[in-house]
Design a protein around this motif. Structure first.
Motif, short mmCIF file in Angstrom:
data_model
loop_
_atom_site.label_atom_id
_atom_site.label_comp_id
_atom_site.label_asym_id
_atom_site.label_seq_id
_atom_site.Cartn_x
_atom_site.Cartn_y
_atom_site.Cartn_z
N SER A 1 0.28 -6.22 2.78
CA SER A 1 -0.26 -5.53 3.96
C SER A 1 0.21 -5.46 5.16
N THR B 1 -7.28 -7.53 4.69
CA THR B 1 -8.18 -6.86 3.30
C THR B 1 -8.61 -5.84 3.34
N LEU B 2 -8.82 -5.29 4.65
CA LEU B 2 -9.26 -3.84 4.59
C LEU B 2 -8.06 -2.91 4.30
N ASN C 1 -5.40 -3.66 2.82
CA ASN C 1 -5.00 -3.80 1.16
C ASN C 1 -6.00 -3.04 0.49
N ASN C 2 -7.40 -3.06 0.58
CA ASN C 2 -8.08 -2.36 -0.14
C ASN C 2 -7.88 -0.71 0.08
N CYS C 3 -7.46 -0.33 1.13
CA CYS C 3 -6.97 0.92 1.29
C CYS C 3 -5.83 1.45 0.56
N ASN D 1 -4.62 -0.01 -2.37
CA ASN D 1 -5.08 0.05 -3.47
C ASN D 1 -5.76 1.56 -3.99
N ILE D 2 -6.58 1.73 -3.21
CA ILE D 2 -7.28 3.18 -3.37
C ILE D 2 -6.46 4.15 -3.22
N MET E 1 -13.93 2.20 6.41
CA MET E 1 -12.83 2.47 5.17
C MET E 1 -12.21 3.90 5.13
#
Length: 523
Positions: free
Chosen positions: A399, A419-420, A422-424, A426-427, A511
């Motif tokens: 990230s 974390t935010l 990293n999730n973005c 992956n999405i 997000m």
């Protein structure tokens, strides 16, 4: 070998010299010599003394002013001086006045009348040679060290030979990896704290300073010498402690050369730096290797408080900040430095599990680090053992590069921002139903028209991602009036049909906005 004023008086340059005052203080130690070039009042105000230094002077400019000569003598005696040697007496001041002799006696300062015709350079060269090498240098320290280090019949290893050499010659030595982790230690007494010596060694730019002559660092009154050694093509630091201030810097340098030579003759290979290997294993995500190394590295996974990655902080500045942090807390910093990048972890050195206060100390450290211009710090603080540390480095590694684009005004990035993003990521990669749902939350901005929609979306992004939902900061970042921000937020609420600061609204909106910024970066 300790050199005194009395030892220097035996040199050829002092032949015919007379100690006219302060004879009882000729046992003063000597480690250097310099010339007092000027004796005027302005210069003497700048004078800083050294109690182990002989001063040479001809009282230039005040040869006819005895009162001023006395004042100069008293100044150097008070500031610190091993002895004052007066040159060119017959050609200069003519004679040493009794008032000068009396002042020297009262100050307890050796006052030496140098022989006629002696030059400064002769005295300096001979004193420095004596200080660096001494008469008995090669017959004592080196011979004794060589005797023990190369006694292949008695000793089975370099470690055993080095231990006996250190005991018999009253020194200590520590071999450290490039990351300042001890890989071999010979302690012959515990006067100096190894941890404190290493901490102060880190503060010095030893790679620049340590060359042929070892760098001297005084650790609570104990003299430690640092230098670079090369073993099997790998760089190490050697720390030598002079237990009784018995040797000169030149002798320590020669001692280090003999030790390094003996390593080669014994074909000595240092043990691996288990601490660095432990850290590298976690950075690479090799948790099984980290578990294998933790006992050898003497690190418990439960002691890991924080994992971090630092970019663009000058090495010396970073070292000083981390050193100050270690002094003030019961935490230890482990790190691997490569050019402008540093990976590291912070360990709890006290008994029991890491505390909330220690986590707060780590956060304060990273906030201090961000004051360095251009610095960027990525950290996960509050870790659950080796598994948590491995996951933390994985999160940072995946990230750190893109989190700066999503949060361009931040300098310290915590596990929450990481974390935010990293999730973005992956999405974005999956580019499926979840991404579609988030992007649809921002569809109303397209319907508002290109310019107006872009303006309102920029305001919302800044408000949520950069300003922490503070309208005043939003105005600062965008260089617009606070009333303008309030007006735009009102329009955004009307457009979206929600209160953007609502508890049920902000998670999804954050997000969506972060994903939108990420899309612009990677597209």
């Amino acid at each position: 070998m300790k050199v005194t004023v009395a030892d220097c008086l035996e040199l050829e340059a002092f032949e015919g010299a007379e100690v006219v005052a302060g004879k009882l203080a000729t046992r003063n130690a000597v480690k250097g010599i310099s010339v007092l070039e000027s004796c005027d009042e302005e210069y003497m105000k700048l004078f800083t003394g050294d109690r182990t230094e002989i001063l040479l002077t001809g009282f230039l400019g005040i040869r006819d002013d005895v009162k001023r000569q006395v004042e100069v003598l008293e100044t150097v005696a008070t500031a610190g001086c091993a002895a004052l040697a007066v040159c060119f007496v017959d050609e200069g001041i003519g004679h040493i006045d009794e008032s000068l002799v009396s002042a020297a006696e009262e100050c307890g300062l050796p006052l030496i009348k140098m022989p006629e015709g002696i030059r400064y350079s002769q005295v300096i060269n001979q004193v420095i040679d004596r200080v660096l090498y001494g008469d008995n240098f090669r017959n004592t320290l080196i011979n004794n060290t060589v005797f023990h280090l190369l006694n292949f019949e008695k000793h089975s290893s370099f470690q055993s030979a080095a231990t006996e050499a250190a005991i018999n010659n009253d020194f200590q030595m520590v071999l450290l990896s490039e990351d300042f982790n001890p890989v071999f230690t010979v302690e012959t007494r515990h006067k100096v704290s190894l941890a404190e010596a290493i901490r102060q060694g880190k503060e010095k730019n030893l790679e620049r300073e340590a060359n042929k002559v070892y760098t001297l660092i005084d650790v609570d009154g104990a003299l430690t010498y640092w230098g670079l050694v090369n073993i099997g093509g790998e760089k190490y630091y050697m720390l030598i402690v002079d237990n009784e201030d018995s040797y000169s810097p030149g002798e320590i340098t020669k001692l280090a050369e003999i030790i390094e030579l003996a390593m080669g003759m014994w074909k000595y290979t240092p043990e691996r730096d288990a601490k660095s290997e432990f850290l590298k294993a976690l950075i690479r995500g090799n948790k099984s290797l980290a578990y294998t190394l933790q006992d050898e590295a003497r690190i418990s996974g439960e002691d890991i408080v924080s994992a971090f990655f630092i970019k663009d902080v000058p090495k010396e500045t970073e070292t000083q900040i981390l050193s100050d942090f270690e002094k003030k807390t019961d935490l230890e910093v482990m790190r691997i430095v490569e050019e402008d990048e540093t990976y590291g972890m912070i360990l709890n050195m006290s008994e029991g599990e890491p505390t909330t206060e220690q986590q707060q100390d780590c956060t304060a450290l990273f906030n201090k680090m961000k004051e360095v211009k251009g610095a960027r710090i990525f950290h996960v603080t509050g870790i659950n053992g080796i598994e948590g540390a491995g996951d933390a480095y994985k999160l940072i590694g995946e990230s750190w590069n893109l989190v700066q684009n999503v949060f361009p005004y931040k300098r310290v990035f915590t596990k929450y921002e990481l974390t935010l993003v990293n999730n973005c990521i992956n999405i974005h990669i999956q580019s499926g139903f979840v991404k579609k749902n988030y992007m649809e939350l921002l569809e109303p901005f397209k319907k508002a028209g290109e310019n107006k929609g872009r303006q309102l979306l920029d305001t919302l992004e800044t408000f949520v991602l950069d300003a922490g939902m503070n309208s005043g900061k939003t105005a600062e970042f965008m260089d617009i009036h606070a009333n303008t921000v309030q007006y735009r937020l009102k329009k955004i609420n009307e457009m979206l049909g929600v209160e953007v600061t609502g508890n049920r609204v902000i998670p999804g909106l954050t997000m969506a906005l972060a994903l939108k910024r990420l899309e612009r970066t990677v597209s």
